[in-house]
Write a protein that holds these residues in place. Structure first.
Motif, mmCIF file in Angstrom:
data_model
loop_
_atom_site.group_PDB
_atom_site.id
_atom_site.type_symbol
_atom_site.label_atom_id
_atom_site.label_comp_id
_atom_site.label_asym_id
_atom_site.label_seq_id
_atom_site.Cartn_x
_atom_site.Cartn_y
_atom_site.Cartn_z
ATOM 1 N N ALA A 31 49.765 30.291 12.918
ATOM 2 C CA ALA A 31 49.909 30.428 11.601
ATOM 3 C C ALA A 31 49.216 29.374 10.864
ATOM 4 O O ALA A 31 48.176 29.401 10.030
ATOM 5 C CB ALA A 31 50.865 30.975 10.836
ATOM 6 N N GLN A 32 49.563 28.107 11.393
ATOM 7 C CA GLN A 32 49.117 26.720 10.936
ATOM 8 C C GLN A 32 47.835 26.744 11.078
ATOM 9 O O GLN A 32 47.068 26.286 10.209
ATOM 10 C CB GLN A 32 49.855 25.727 11.407
ATOM 11 N N SER A 33 47.197 27.194 12.261
ATOM 12 C CA SER A 33 45.697 26.930 12.463
ATOM 13 C C SER A 33 44.899 27.938 11.650
ATOM 14 O O SER A 33 43.733 27.492 11.240
ATOM 15 C CB SER A 33 45.591 27.417 14.051
ATOM 16 N N LEU A 34 45.522 28.992 11.186
ATOM 17 C CA LEU A 34 44.865 29.872 10.420
ATOM 18 C C LEU A 34 45.201 29.627 8.888
ATOM 19 O O LEU A 34 44.397 30.258 7.872
ATOM 20 C CB LEU A 34 45.266 31.341 10.670
ATOM 21 N N GLY A 35 45.934 28.559 8.491
ATOM 22 C CA GLY A 35 46.513 28.304 7.118
ATOM 23 C C GLY A 35 46.898 29.241 6.295
ATOM 24 O O GLY A 35 46.852 29.424 5.042
ATOM 25 N N ILE A 36 47.870 30.149 7.167
ATOM 26 C CA ILE A 36 48.666 30.869 6.466
ATOM 27 C C ILE A 36 50.195 30.978 6.911
ATOM 28 O O ILE A 36 50.399 30.035 7.853
ATOM 29 C CB ILE A 36 48.300 32.555 6.848
ATOM 30 N N SER A 37 51.031 31.558 6.286
ATOM 31 C CA SER A 37 52.478 31.390 6.738
ATOM 32 C C SER A 37 52.728 32.277 7.900
ATOM 33 O O SER A 37 52.188 33.403 8.383
ATOM 34 C CB SER A 37 53.429 31.951 5.422
ATOM 35 N N PRO A 38 54.036 32.222 8.633
ATOM 36 C CA PRO A 38 54.308 32.938 9.764
ATOM 37 C C PRO A 38 54.544 34.397 9.320
ATOM 38 O O PRO A 38 54.315 35.269 9.996
ATOM 39 C CB PRO A 38 55.682 32.247 10.492
ATOM 40 N N ARG A 39 54.918 34.578 8.210
ATOM 41 C CA ARG A 39 55.025 36.037 7.645
ATOM 42 C C ARG A 39 53.906 36.672 7.508
ATOM 43 O O ARG A 39 53.521 37.840 7.734
ATOM 44 C CB ARG A 39 56.058 35.995 6.376
ATOM 45 N N GLN A 40 52.807 35.877 6.965
ATOM 46 C CA GLN A 40 51.563 36.566 6.648
ATOM 47 C C GLN A 40 50.980 36.837 7.992
ATOM 48 O O GLN A 40 50.113 37.913 8.393
ATOM 49 C CB GLN A 40 50.824 35.475 5.846
ATOM 50 N N LEU A 41 51.061 36.008 9.062
ATOM 51 C CA LEU A 41 50.541 36.202 10.332
ATOM 52 C C LEU A 41 51.342 37.545 10.929
ATOM 53 O O LEU A 41 50.432 38.346 11.472
ATOM 54 C CB LEU A 41 50.770 35.030 11.256
ATOM 55 N N ALA A 42 52.516 37.786 10.788
ATOM 56 C CA ALA A 42 53.242 38.921 11.396
ATOM 57 C C ALA A 42 52.774 40.244 10.665
ATOM 58 O O ALA A 42 52.429 41.079 11.279
ATOM 59 C CB ALA A 42 54.622 38.572 11.059
ATOM 60 N N TYR A 43 52.321 39.867 9.407
ATOM 61 C CA TYR A 43 51.798 40.980 8.378
ATOM 62 C C TYR A 43 50.637 41.402 9.060
ATOM 63 O O TYR A 43 50.236 42.956 9.320
ATOM 64 C CB TYR A 43 51.714 40.842 7.189
ATOM 65 N N ARG A 44 49.820 40.572 9.367
ATOM 66 C CA ARG A 44 48.500 40.760 9.910
ATOM 67 C C ARG A 44 48.331 41.259 11.412
ATOM 68 O O ARG A 44 47.597 42.352 11.790
ATOM 69 C CB ARG A 44 47.588 39.749 9.924
ATOM 70 N N MET A 45 49.572 41.000 12.281
ATOM 71 C CA MET A 45 49.579 41.532 13.665
ATOM 72 C C MET A 45 50.026 42.733 13.444
ATOM 73 O O MET A 45 49.343 43.912 14.471
ATOM 74 C CB MET A 45 50.646 40.590 14.328
ATOM 75 N N LYS A 46 50.798 43.173 12.555
ATOM 76 C CA LYS A 46 51.228 44.643 12.329
ATOM 77 C C LYS A 46 50.246 45.560 12.021
ATOM 78 O O LYS A 46 49.881 46.518 12.428
ATOM 79 C CB LYS A 46 52.434 44.614 11.544
#
Length: 520
Positions: free
Chosen positions: A493-508
């Motif tokens: 998430a850090q490398s993408l510049g987003i939060s872990p929750r936003q990353l989890a949303y995209r993974m889903k």
């Protein structure tokens, strides 16, 4: 101990700092996501145990009513820790650190506590206790214990890291106190009404997360770092944090750091004394003093020079500063909110931005999503801007359904600011009251692949490979980030510049499972 980076042992600098940065990011997200201090404390202990192998520890605060020291969180003790002699000994250390405001290092816990027994059955168990400071006041103390077998490195680095963790725990506890003191009838969850915060439009999951964080972090005095691309609305977030805080009646002062020359920025922030330089004919207050009792918003914080970084760091640590040309310390009550569109982690690694200042600013992080990440909000934004600008220009303009659909299929690289400017241009130049899709001409270099396929009049070349869609490119970036981080979602998430929750949303959203990612 080879599966984690010890807090005390000498380990490769880059790996150690990466682990600490990831840990702090996880902790910050926890605090911004809930007002449950007990849960936050437990998760912090778990994070430090998993990443650094701590045996356990305690966190104590001074009760605001009685003035007594209370242990509000503990980890690694028996089911009934208050009956454990070592627990009582830990409380004595915590009380001493809160009273003095200075960290304490216990070189051999078993020897120090003798009959009290340490958390570890091993010899060579060390303990570090650091004060938890909130807005310059020592409100608590945080102690951890860890065993070691090999060479021990300098404790100063570990103390500095734990000071930041302690400050975060102190912020979490203060938020819990404020939450408990608030009226039960006062709504505290932004997701109940996704547009309850003035000026915010949209009900996408990522915007709900932002608004929830604003409502939870706003009432406290924690320093906030707002990240996001240009045009995403970072200034609006800063204003919202001010408006939902007890400082709402105080001034809200904005400083665009990149707009001021390097030679003037320090004077503008901290003020100057009479005779400090040629032309300084009288004492002048800086923005910090002008914002007393309110909020100072430092926009484009990533552009401040190194000399100003040093002085700003000192203010964040001690809440005091000297005017340019002066020697007397000045203390002001100001909340700092900063924003940047730069990659501060890369700037820290390159030596352009102080690491300790980054930690001091990044107490509560808020990541503003790009508009392309919440295209479901475009329709609501369009209607909002149409209503606002139609009144401003005295024109009743209506957008057809196909026009709005066309706008929602465009990635808007300039984000909300570009969308608002585009709608304004349409309203000003539209010949008719009704704006249809045919009246909208989006930049050809920025249209999406699907839109280009619909609008192009040129024949398709046989065997020409299909261009990937925006969604396909985003999915590819997420997978690449997960692979590069070894599956650690926080680092990805850090490398993408987003939060872990936003990353989890995209993974889903894209059906990405950790088991389907090839880790490097």
């Amino acid at each position: 101990m080879n599966h984690y980076t010890s807090l005390y042992m000498e380990t490769p600098g880059v790996h150690r700092q990466a682990e600490r940065l990831a840990a702090l990011s996880e902790i910050s997200k926890l605090i911004s996501a809930t007002t449950d201090a007990d849960r936050v404390s437990l998760e912090i202990f778990n994070t430090l145990r998993e990443r650094f192998g701590i045996l356990g520890g305690v966190f104590g605060v001074r009760n605001q009513q009685s003035g007594k020291i209370e242990i509000v969180a503990a980890s690694g003790f028996p089911a009934k820790p208050k009956r454990d002699p070592h627990y009582r000994w830990s409380g004595e250390v915590v009380e001493n650190v809160i009273r003095t405001g200075y960290p304490q290092v216990v070189s051999d816990v078993r020897e120090e506590s003798s009959e009290k027994t340490s958390l570890s059955a091993q010899d060579n168990t060390w303990a570090i206790c650091v004060p938890a400071k909130v807005r310059g006041r020592t409100t608590g103390a945080f102690m951890v214990e860890q065993s070691y077998r090999d060479k021990v490195g300098a404790f100063e680095d570990a103390i500095n890291f734990l000071r930041i963790v302690a400050a975060l725990m102190g912020q979490a506890h203060e938020l819990q106190v404020r939450f408990n003191q608030s009226s039960p009838s006062t709504p505290t969850n932004a997701t109940d009404d996704p547009q309850r915060i003035a000026g915010f439009i949209g009900s996408s999951p990522v915007m709900r997360e932002v608004m929830q964080t604003i409502e939870q972090a706003g009432p406290g005095g924690a320093t906030v770092l707002i990240r996001g691309e240009s045009g995403t609305g970072k200034g609006m977030v800063a204003r919202a944090l001010h408006e939902v805080s007890p400082r709402r009646e105080g001034p809200f002062v904005t400083v665009v750091c990149a707009a001021l020359p390097e030679t003037l920025l320090e004077t503008a922030l901290f003020g100057h004394e009479k005779g400090a330089f040629t032309g300084a004919v009288e004492r002048k207050h800086g923005y910090l003093e002008e914002a007393t009792g309110g909020t100072l918003f430092l926009d484009e914080i990533g552009d401040i020079p190194h000399s100003t970084q040093v002085k700003l760091l000192r203010f964040l640590q001690e809440r005091t500063f000297e005017r340019v040309g002066g020697t007397r310390s000045t203390s002001v009550d100001v909340r700092i909110i900063a924003a940047t569109n730069r990659n501060l982690e890369a700037a820290v690694a390159a030596g352009r931005f102080r690491e300790d200042l980054y930690y001091r600013l990044n107490v509560v992080p808020i990541v503003m999503p790009a508009l392309r990440e919440r295209l479901e909000d475009v329709a609501s934004l369009v209607m909002h801007f149409v209503k606002k600008l139609s009144q401003e220009y005295g024109r009743e303009v209506v957008f057809s359904g196909d026009a709005i659909h066309k706008l929602t299929s465009y990635p808007w690289p300039g984000n909300v600011r570009e969308l608002e400017n585009f709608i304004e241009r349409l309203i000003v130049l539209a010949p008719d009251r009704l704006i249809a899709a045919k009246d909208i001409s989006l930049p050809r270099t920025r249209v999406t692949a699907s839109e280009e396929a619909i609008e192009t009049t040129e024949p398709t070349i046989a065997h020409q490979p299909a261009r990937p869609t925006l969604q396909e490119l985003e999915r590819e970036e997420v997978v690449r980030a997960l692979e590069s981080s070894g599956g650690v979602q926080t680092l990805a998430a850090q490398s993408l510049g987003i939060s872990p929750r936003q990353l989890a949303y995209r993974m889903k959203k894209y059906g990405i499972a950790k088991t389907s990612v090839t880790f490097k």
